[in-house]
Scaffold this motif. Structure first.
Motif, PDB file in Angstrom:
ATOM      1  N   ILE A 102       0.833  -1.200   0.000  1.00 13.88           N
ATOM      2  CA  ILE A 102       0.000   0.000   0.000  1.00 13.88           C
ATOM      3  C   ILE A 102       0.867   1.249   0.000  1.00 13.88           C
ATOM      4  O   ILE A 102       0.614   2.207  -0.746  1.00 13.88           O
ATOM      5  N   THR A 103       1.935   1.241   0.811  1.00 12.51           N
ATOM      6  CA  THR A 103       2.846   2.383   0.866  1.00 12.51           C
ATOM      7  C   THR A 103       3.512   2.604  -0.484  1.00 12.51           C
ATOM      8  O   THR A 103       3.609   3.753  -0.959  1.00 12.51           O
ATOM      9  N   LEU A 104       3.957   1.542  -1.116  1.00 12.88           N
ATOM     10  CA  LEU A 104       4.581   1.657  -2.432  1.00 12.88           C
ATOM     11  C   LEU A 104       3.588   2.194  -3.463  1.00 12.88           C
ATOM     12  O   LEU A 104       3.918   3.060  -4.275  1.00 12.88           O
ATOM     13  N   TYR A 105       2.355   1.702  -3.418  1.00 14.19           N
ATOM     14  CA  TYR A 105       1.323   2.154  -4.346  1.00 14.19           C
ATOM     15  C   TYR A 105       1.045   3.654  -4.162  1.00 14.19           C
ATOM     16  O   TYR A 105       0.975   4.399  -5.139  1.00 14.19           O
ATOM     17  N   ARG A 125       4.144  10.296  -6.776  1.00 10.15           N
ATOM     18  CA  ARG A 125       5.197  10.738  -7.693  1.00 10.15           C
ATOM     19  C   ARG A 125       4.644  11.041  -9.083  1.00 10.15           C
ATOM     20  O   ARG A 125       5.028  12.029  -9.711  1.00 10.15           O
ATOM     21  N   LEU A 126       3.727  10.195  -9.567  1.00 12.44           N
ATOM     22  CA  LEU A 126       3.116  10.447 -10.876  1.00 12.44           C
ATOM     23  C   LEU A 126       2.281  11.724 -10.860  1.00 12.44           C
ATOM     24  O   LEU A 126       2.322  12.513 -11.808  1.00 12.44           O
ATOM     25  N   TRP A 127       1.508  11.912  -9.798  1.00 13.84           N
ATOM     26  CA  TRP A 127       0.697  13.129  -9.676  1.00 13.84           C
ATOM     27  C   TRP A 127       1.592  14.361  -9.667  1.00 13.84           C
ATOM     28  O   TRP A 127       1.353  15.319 -10.402  1.00 13.84           O
ATOM     29  N   ASN A 128       2.623  14.335  -8.829  1.00 17.30           N
ATOM     30  CA  ASN A 128       3.497  15.493  -8.693  1.00 17.30           C
ATOM     31  C   ASN A 128       4.339  15.744  -9.950  1.00 17.30           C
ATOM     32  O   ASN A 128       4.809  16.852 -10.166  1.00 17.30           O
ATOM     33  N   THR A 150       1.180  15.700  -0.795  1.00 20.53           N
ATOM     34  CA  THR A 150       2.035  14.972   0.142  1.00 20.53           C
ATOM     35  C   THR A 150       1.592  13.510   0.160  1.00 20.53           C
ATOM     36  O   THR A 150       0.588  13.127  -0.457  1.00 20.53           O
ATOM     37  N   PHE A 151       2.341  12.697   0.887  1.00 23.29           N
ATOM     38  CA  PHE A 151       2.002  11.273   0.997  1.00 23.29           C
ATOM     39  C   PHE A 151       0.604  11.086   1.578  1.00 23.29           C
ATOM     40  O   PHE A 151      -0.198  10.307   1.066  1.00 23.29           O
ATOM     41  N   TRP A 152       0.289  11.804   2.658  1.00 20.11           N
ATOM     42  CA  TRP A 152      -1.003  11.626   3.330  1.00 20.11           C
ATOM     43  C   TRP A 152      -2.156  12.172   2.492  1.00 20.11           C
ATOM     44  O   TRP A 152      -3.258  11.616   2.517  1.00 20.11           O
ATOM     45  N   GLN A 153      -1.921  13.248   1.752  1.00 18.40           N
ATOM     46  CA  GLN A 153      -2.957  13.754   0.845  1.00 18.40           C
ATOM     47  C   GLN A 153      -3.234  12.748  -0.262  1.00 18.40           C
ATOM     48  O   GLN A 153      -4.388  12.533  -0.644  1.00 18.40           O
ATOM     49  N   LEU A 194      -2.807   9.489  -0.066  1.00 18.18           N
ATOM     50  CA  LEU A 194      -3.549   8.387   0.551  1.00 18.18           C
ATOM     51  C   LEU A 194      -5.028   8.753   0.696  1.00 18.18           C
ATOM     52  O   LEU A 194      -5.905   7.937   0.419  1.00 18.18           O
ATOM     53  N   GLY A 195      -5.311   9.984   1.103  1.00 23.60           N
ATOM     54  CA  GLY A 195      -6.698  10.430   1.215  1.00 23.60           C
ATOM     55  C   GLY A 195      -7.416  10.478  -0.123  1.00 23.60           C
ATOM     56  O   GLY A 195      -8.580  10.083  -0.231  1.00 23.60           O
ATOM     57  N   VAL A 196      -6.727  10.932  -1.164  1.00 19.86           N
ATOM     58  CA  VAL A 196      -7.336  10.972  -2.500  1.00 19.86           C
ATOM     59  C   VAL A 196      -7.638   9.560  -2.983  1.00 19.86           C
ATOM     60  O   VAL A 196      -8.708   9.303  -3.545  1.00 19.86           O
ATOM     61  N   LEU A 197      -6.711   8.634  -2.766  1.00 18.34           N
ATOM     62  CA  LEU A 197      -6.948   7.250  -3.186  1.00 18.34           C
ATOM     63  C   LEU A 197      -8.101   6.625  -2.417  1.00 18.34           C
ATOM     64  O   LEU A 197      -8.927   5.901  -2.992  1.00 18.34           O
ATOM     65  N   LEU A 198      -8.183   6.892  -1.127  1.00 15.36           N
ATOM     66  CA  LEU A 198      -9.296   6.388  -0.326  1.00 15.36           C
ATOM     67  C   LEU A 198     -10.619   6.988  -0.793  1.00 15.36           C
ATOM     68  O   LEU A 198     -11.629   6.284  -0.908  1.00 15.36           O
TER      69      LEU A 198
END
Length: 100
Positions: A17-20, A26-29, A42-45, A47-51
């Motif tokens: 999940i962390t790798l995904y 990285r692709l978004w940025n 950021t990483f947490w943002q 994760l929130g977008v994916l959720l």
């Protein structure tokens, strides 16, 4: 021994999940700011977008049709004579093609 196996699977799943999330971030940025002028995440943002996407497009995980509908397992198909029906259908198709 079983506890180690479960703990290992949990760690493996968290790593995947962390790798995904990291790959999506990285692709978004890399793409979105240059194409659309959108800010970076950021990483947490990420994760929130994916959720959020999972909840909006895939649902919450409660699939009532699967639980209360007819079973679609391979075992059920096998017991219901699926193989015999498939053979009959293929034989009928073969004879129909031969007649034409």
């Amino acid at each position: 021994m079983k506890a180690f196996k479960i703990a290992g699977l949990v760690v493996l799943k968290l790593a995947v999940i962390t790798l995904y999330v990291f790959v999506v971030m990285r692709l978004w940025n890399w793409l979105m700011p240059s194409i659309f002028g959108i800010t970076t995440l950021t990483f947490w943002q990420t994760l929130g977008v994916l959720l959020l996407c999972k909840l909006l497009f895939l649902g919450s995980g409660w699939n009532y049709r699967r639980r209360y509908g007819p079973p679609h397992s391979v075992k059920h198909r096998w017991k219901s004579g699926f193989r015999q029906k498939w053979k009959e259908k293929m034989c009928n198709r073969q004879t129909d093609n031969d007649e034409q």
